[in-house]
Design a protein around this motif. Structure first.
Motif, PDB file in Angstrom:
ATOM      1  N   GLU A   1      78.068  47.107  16.144  1.00  0.00           N
ATOM      2  CA  GLU A   1      79.264  47.936  16.025  1.00  0.00           C
ATOM      3  C   GLU A   1      79.929  47.810  14.658  1.00  0.00           C
ATOM      4  N   LEU A   2      79.525  46.825  13.890  1.00  0.00           N
ATOM      5  CA  LEU A   2      80.125  46.617  12.575  1.00  0.00           C
ATOM      6  C   LEU A   2      79.272  47.343  11.536  1.00  0.00           C
ATOM      7  N   LYS A   3      79.908  48.247  10.802  1.00  0.00           N
ATOM      8  CA  LYS A   3      79.186  49.030   9.807  1.00  0.00           C
ATOM      9  C   LYS A   3      79.961  49.051   8.491  1.00  0.00           C
ATOM     10  N   LEU A   4      79.220  49.051   7.406  1.00  0.00           N
ATOM     11  CA  LEU A   4      79.774  49.212   6.063  1.00  0.00           C
ATOM     12  C   LEU A   4      78.981  50.314   5.385  1.00  0.00           C
ATOM     13  N   GLY A   5      79.669  51.308   4.889  1.00  0.00           N
ATOM     14  CA  GLY A   5      78.976  52.423   4.260  1.00  0.00           C
ATOM     15  C   GLY A   5      78.065  53.144   5.223  1.00  0.00           C
ATOM     16  N   GLY A   6      78.407  53.127   6.506  1.00  0.00           N
ATOM     17  CA  GLY A   6      77.589  53.778   7.526  1.00  0.00           C
ATOM     18  C   GLY A   6      76.350  52.993   7.912  1.00  0.00           C
ATOM     19  N   LYS A   7      76.185  51.808   7.362  1.00  0.00           N
ATOM     20  CA  LYS A   7      74.994  50.986   7.642  1.00  0.00           C
ATOM     21  C   LYS A   7      75.377  49.776   8.478  1.00  0.00           C
ATOM     22  N   THR A   8      74.496  49.432   9.396  1.00  0.00           N
ATOM     23  CA  THR A   8      74.734  48.323  10.301  1.00  0.00           C
ATOM     24  C   THR A   8      74.785  46.999   9.541  1.00  0.00           C
ATOM     25  N   VAL A   9      75.712  46.142   9.955  1.00  0.00           N
ATOM     26  CA  VAL A   9      75.886  44.831   9.356  1.00  0.00           C
ATOM     27  C   VAL A   9      75.451  43.766  10.352  1.00  0.00           C
ATOM     28  N   SER A  10      74.742  42.770   9.863  1.00  0.00           N
ATOM     29  CA  SER A  10      74.406  41.620  10.708  1.00  0.00           C
ATOM     30  C   SER A  10      74.975  40.366  10.066  1.00  0.00           C
ATOM     31  N   LEU A  11      75.261  39.395  10.899  1.00  0.00           N
ATOM     32  CA  LEU A  11      75.785  38.113  10.442  1.00  0.00           C
ATOM     33  C   LEU A  11      74.588  37.228  10.134  1.00  0.00           C
ATOM     34  N   VAL A  12      74.497  36.736   8.903  1.00  0.00           N
ATOM     35  CA  VAL A  12      73.332  35.992   8.444  1.00  0.00           C
ATOM     36  C   VAL A  12      73.574  34.499   8.558  1.00  0.00           C
ATOM     37  N   GLY A  13      72.566  33.783   9.017  1.00  0.00           N
ATOM     38  CA  GLY A  13      72.611  32.326   9.029  1.00  0.00           C
ATOM     39  C   GLY A  13      73.690  31.751   9.926  1.00  0.00           C
ATOM     40  N   THR A  14      73.903  30.477   9.739  1.00  0.00           N
ATOM     41  CA  THR A  14      74.934  29.796  10.507  1.00  0.00           C
ATOM     42  C   THR A  14      76.142  29.586   9.615  1.00  0.00           C
ATOM     43  N   SER A  15      77.281  29.636  10.208  1.00  0.00           N
ATOM     44  CA  SER A  15      78.516  29.398   9.469  1.00  0.00           C
ATOM     45  C   SER A  15      79.200  28.180  10.055  1.00  0.00           C
ATOM     46  N   HIS A  16      79.877  27.473   9.212  1.00  0.00           N
ATOM     47  CA  HIS A  16      80.625  26.310   9.684  1.00  0.00           C
ATOM     48  C   HIS A  16      82.016  26.353   9.070  1.00  0.00           C
ATOM     49  N   GLY A  17      82.910  25.682   9.710  1.00  0.00           N
ATOM     50  CA  GLY A  17      84.283  25.664   9.226  1.00  0.00           C
ATOM     51  C   GLY A  17      84.646  24.308   8.647  1.00  0.00           C
ATOM     52  N   THR A  18      85.723  24.320   7.897  1.00  0.00           N
ATOM     53  CA  THR A  18      86.252  23.090   7.325  1.00  0.00           C
ATOM     54  C   THR A  18      87.749  23.262   7.101  1.00  0.00           C
ATOM     55  N   TRP A  19      88.471  22.171   7.098  1.00  0.00           N
ATOM     56  CA  TRP A  19      89.915  22.255   6.884  1.00  0.00           C
ATOM     57  C   TRP A  19      90.195  22.400   5.400  1.00  0.00           C
TER      58      TRP A  19
ATOM     59  N   LEU B   1      88.984  27.021   7.303  1.00  0.00           N
ATOM     60  CA  LEU B   1      88.206  27.949   6.485  1.00  0.00           C
ATOM     61  C   LEU B   1      86.826  28.163   7.086  1.00  0.00           C
ATOM     62  N   ILE B   2      86.369  29.415   7.115  1.00  0.00           N
ATOM     63  CA  ILE B   2      85.004  29.732   7.548  1.00  0.00           C
ATOM     64  C   ILE B   2      84.359  30.618   6.488  1.00  0.00           C
ATOM     65  N   ASN B   3      83.190  30.176   6.001  1.00  0.00           N
ATOM     66  CA  ASN B   3      82.369  30.973   5.086  1.00  0.00           C
ATOM     67  C   ASN B   3      81.408  31.801   5.923  1.00  0.00           C
ATOM     68  N   PHE B   4      81.094  33.007   5.458  1.00  0.00           N
ATOM     69  CA  PHE B   4      80.150  33.839   6.207  1.00  0.00           C
ATOM     70  C   PHE B   4      79.385  34.750   5.257  1.00  0.00           C
ATOM     71  N   GLU B   5      78.262  35.258   5.756  1.00  0.00           N
ATOM     72  CA  GLU B   5      77.442  36.229   5.030  1.00  0.00           C
ATOM     73  C   GLU B   5      77.157  37.402   5.952  1.00  0.00           C
ATOM     74  N   TRP B   6      77.369  38.590   5.438  1.00  0.00           N
ATOM     75  CA  TRP B   6      76.980  39.804   6.155  1.00  0.00           C
ATOM     76  C   TRP B   6      75.799  40.421   5.423  1.00  0.00           C
ATOM     77  N   ARG B   7      74.772  40.784   6.173  1.00  0.00           N
ATOM     78  CA  ARG B   7      73.618  41.495   5.604  1.00  0.00           C
ATOM     79  C   ARG B   7      73.801  42.963   5.949  1.00  0.00           C
ATOM     80  N   ILE B   8      73.777  43.809   4.930  1.00  0.00           N
ATOM     81  CA  ILE B   8      73.953  45.240   5.115  1.00  0.00           C
ATOM     82  C   ILE B   8      72.573  45.866   5.155  1.00  0.00           C
ATOM     83  N   ALA B   9      72.286  46.543   6.252  1.00  0.00           N
ATOM     84  CA  ALA B   9      70.960  47.128   6.463  1.00  0.00           C
ATOM     85  C   ALA B   9      70.591  48.075   5.333  1.00  0.00           C
ATOM     86  N   ALA B  10      69.299  48.147   5.076  1.00  0.00           N
ATOM     87  CA  ALA B  10      68.780  49.077   4.078  1.00  0.00           C
ATOM     88  C   ALA B  10      67.476  49.653   4.605  1.00  0.00           C
TER      89      ALA B  10
END
Length: 173
Positions: free
Chosen positions: A120-138, A150-159
């Motif tokens: 359901e998450l799209k950027l520029g009309g393209k599907t986004v997936s959450l890449v890898g594992t994310s971890h938090g830290t204070w 704080l949480i770091n994350f990566e989104w992969r935009i389909a191509a």
């Protein structure tokens, strides 16, 4: 592709809906910055308009995946911040971080995971997936008395060619 408006829109939606963030009329519970380590000046400027806990989102970096693929990877982070009063003891900092900020940040990440898992998450009309594992830290102190999670994350935009659910009948896998 300019993904920033839709990226921003996702977090604006989060800030309107998440009950764990501050929700005072006329006040701000969301802002964007270069990153938590650079937020002090902005926090100082917003101090009179800020409701806590608040959400700070880092401006995203967008790169080609592995430097060659047409797929894009968007790297960013967000932090939920709350305030320690000057008279609070150190154990109150732990309560701020682990009882207020971390649960809110984890709910944002869970919402992000749900939206990407359901495609359901799209950027520029393209599907986004959450890449890898994310971890938090204070994090903290920011501007001398804000602490958070704080949480770091990566989104992969389909191509390329992707399955478009609208092109298929419900019974098709």
């Amino acid at each position: 592709m300019n993904t920033y408006p839709e990226f921003r829109s996702f977090f604006e939606d989060v800030s309107r809906k998440l009950l764990l963030l501050g929700r005072e009329p006329g006040m701000v519970n969301l802002f964007f910055a270069e990153g938590p380590e650079n937020a002090s000046v902005l926090v100082s400027a917003l101090r009179n308009k800020l409701t806590l806990p608040c959400l700070l989102v880092e401006f995203p970096d967008e790169d080609n995946e592995n430097g060659e693929s047409p797929a894009k990877v968007l790297n960013s982070s967000f932090v939920v911040l709350d305030q320690k009063n000057s008279r609070d003891k150190a154990d109150n900092i732990e309560k701020i971080i682990y009882s207020r900020c971390r649960p809110a940040a984890e709910q944002i990440f869970a919402y992000m995971r749900q939206k990407t898992d359901r495609m359901e998450l799209k950027l520029g009309g393209k599907t986004v997936s959450l890449v890898g594992t994310s971890h938090g830290t204070w994090v903290g102190p920011i501007d001398s008395n804000l602490y958070g999670w704080l949480i770091n994350f990566e989104w992969r935009i389909a191509a390329g060619v992707c399955v478009n659910r609208d092109s298929w009948e419900e019974s098709t896998p």
